[in-house]
Design a protein around this motif. Structure first.
Motif, PDB file in Angstrom:
ATOM      1  N   ILE A 169      34.201 -28.680  51.654  1.00 41.93           N
ATOM      2  CA  ILE A 169      33.042 -27.708  51.554  1.00 41.93           C
ATOM      3  C   ILE A 169      33.376 -27.293  53.154  1.00 41.93           C
ATOM      4  N   HIS A 170      33.767 -25.872  53.347  1.00 44.21           N
ATOM      5  CA  HIS A 170      34.402 -25.144  54.631  1.00 44.21           C
ATOM      6  C   HIS A 170      33.095 -24.195  54.737  1.00 44.21           C
ATOM      7  N   THR A 189      35.445 -28.119  58.475  1.00 43.22           N
ATOM      8  CA  THR A 189      35.672 -28.079  56.743  1.00 43.22           C
ATOM      9  C   THR A 189      35.939 -30.156  55.705  1.00 43.22           C
ATOM     10  N   CYS A 246      21.926 -26.017  49.078  1.00 41.51           N
ATOM     11  CA  CYS A 246      21.791 -24.809  48.309  1.00 41.51           C
ATOM     12  C   CYS A 246      20.131 -24.809  48.724  1.00 41.51           C
ATOM     13  N   GLN A 271      29.817 -17.692  56.987  1.00 41.19           N
ATOM     14  CA  GLN A 271      30.280 -18.029  55.546  1.00 41.19           C
ATOM     15  C   GLN A 271      30.437 -19.778  55.712  1.00 41.19           C
ATOM     16  N   SER A 310      30.940 -21.883  51.916  1.00 38.50           N
ATOM     17  CA  SER A 310      31.626 -22.718  50.756  1.00 38.50           C
ATOM     18  C   SER A 310      31.304 -23.564  50.489  1.00 38.50           C
ATOM     19  N   GLY A 355      34.395 -24.089  46.125  1.00 34.14           N
ATOM     20  CA  GLY A 355      35.082 -22.789  45.850  1.00 34.14           C
ATOM     21  C   GLY A 355      34.147 -21.874  45.344  1.00 34.14           C
ATOM     22  N   THR A 356      32.876 -22.397  45.774  1.00 37.93           N
ATOM     23  CA  THR A 356      31.643 -21.295  45.321  1.00 37.93           C
ATOM     24  C   THR A 356      31.033 -20.988  46.801  1.00 37.93           C
ATOM     25  N   ALA A 357      30.393 -19.235  47.200  1.00 39.97           N
ATOM     26  CA  ALA A 357      30.388 -19.492  48.609  1.00 39.97           C
ATOM     27  C   ALA A 357      28.785 -19.263  48.423  1.00 39.97           C
ATOM     28  N   VAL A 358      28.648 -20.594  47.893  1.00 41.10           N
ATOM     29  CA  VAL A 358      27.192 -20.446  48.602  1.00 41.10           C
ATOM     30  C   VAL A 358      25.830 -19.576  49.436  1.00 41.10           C
ATOM     31  N   SER A 359      26.774 -19.794  50.408  1.00 39.67           N
ATOM     32  CA  SER A 359      25.922 -18.678  51.495  1.00 39.67           C
ATOM     33  C   SER A 359      25.204 -16.993  50.887  1.00 39.67           C
ATOM     34  N   SER A 360      26.224 -15.899  50.016  1.00 39.57           N
ATOM     35  CA  SER A 360      25.286 -15.486  48.933  1.00 39.57           C
ATOM     36  C   SER A 360      24.439 -15.653  47.601  1.00 39.57           C
TER      37      SER A 360
END
Length: 232
Positions: free
Chosen positions: A4-5, A29, A55, A63, A65, A68-73
């Motif tokens: 998570i980042h 992170t 999510c 931002q 993630s 590795g997935t940009a969950v914010s978008s």
């Protein structure tokens, strides 16, 4: 590996004509395989952060993630798919289905999310009943279980789909201290056995000491403390 980042993460909520900041520009992170705790008083932003990581909510700005997935978008449908495939949840009030047995509660996500054969489901559920130490409670309904047993069922259910991440929001809030410690130790042991990362929240300073990394939240701001470090 980063699990998570977050960068400059904000979450605001409208209250009438006002905008109330719940999370204010946090960065953090979390590595894969971690056992991490968000701690702070009620209203500090713990649940808000977990909801964004899981999510269930989107940040106002910044931002985020996960795996590795940009969950914010992600839009709502894609967020739900990602959540179902990758994240398990444990809640403070257990959220078990009253009419189902412990076995059936654990099995339920496999029926709803993944198309496993009956044999595969049976083997998976039995392995988690054993790992959680609740084999003898398999045929009991929630109203026949103690609080600690209910939470063990909830933890097993969160793991049944083999998620890479489990989020636990105040998982010990309704338990006495001895039972709470046993649940935290169970989560840590299951992390070691299955390789699942656990991120949980608590307002209990005694429980937070069981985490390897603690993020302290106050008024939407974040401070990180590694295990063994002082508060100075």
């Amino acid at each position: 590996m980063s699990l998570i980042h977050a960068e400059n993460l904000f979450k605001d909520y409208p209250v009438g004509e006002l905008v109330v900041p719940a999370i204010r520009g946090v960065d953090f992170t979390i590595s894969a395989g971690s056992f991490v705790c968000f701690v702070g008083p009620s209203g500090s932003g713990k649940t808000t952060l977990l909801n964004m990581i899981g999510c269930l909510d989107r940040p106002t700005k910044g931002q985020l993630s996960v795996l590795g997935t940009a969950v914010s978008s992600l839009d709502r449908q894609k967020a739900a798919t990602f959540r179902g495939e990758n994240i398990g949840f444990v809640f403070q009030d257990f959220n078990l289905i009253p009419v189902l047995t412990a076995y059936e509660n654990i099995e339920f996500p496999l029926i709803m999310v993944q198309h496993w054969s009956a044999k595969q489901r049976r083997e998976r559920v039995k392995s988690l009943l054993a790992a959680a130490g609740i084999e003898e409670q398999a045929d009991k309904r929630p109203d026949q279980l103690s609080g600690g047993q209910k939470q063990r069922v909830a933890v097993a259910r969160a793991l049944v789909t083999n998620p890479k991440l489990v989020l636990a929001d105040e998982p010990t809030a309704n338990l006495d201290h001895d039972t709470a410690y046993r649940i935290i130790n169970l989560m840590r042991n299951l992390r070691d056995e299955f390789g699942t990362s656990f991120v949980f929240s608590t307002h209990d300073p005694k429980i937070m000491g069981e985490a390897e990394v603690t993020f302290e939240l106050e008024d939407g701001l974040l401070h990180q403390r590694e295990k063994g470090m002082s508060n100075d």
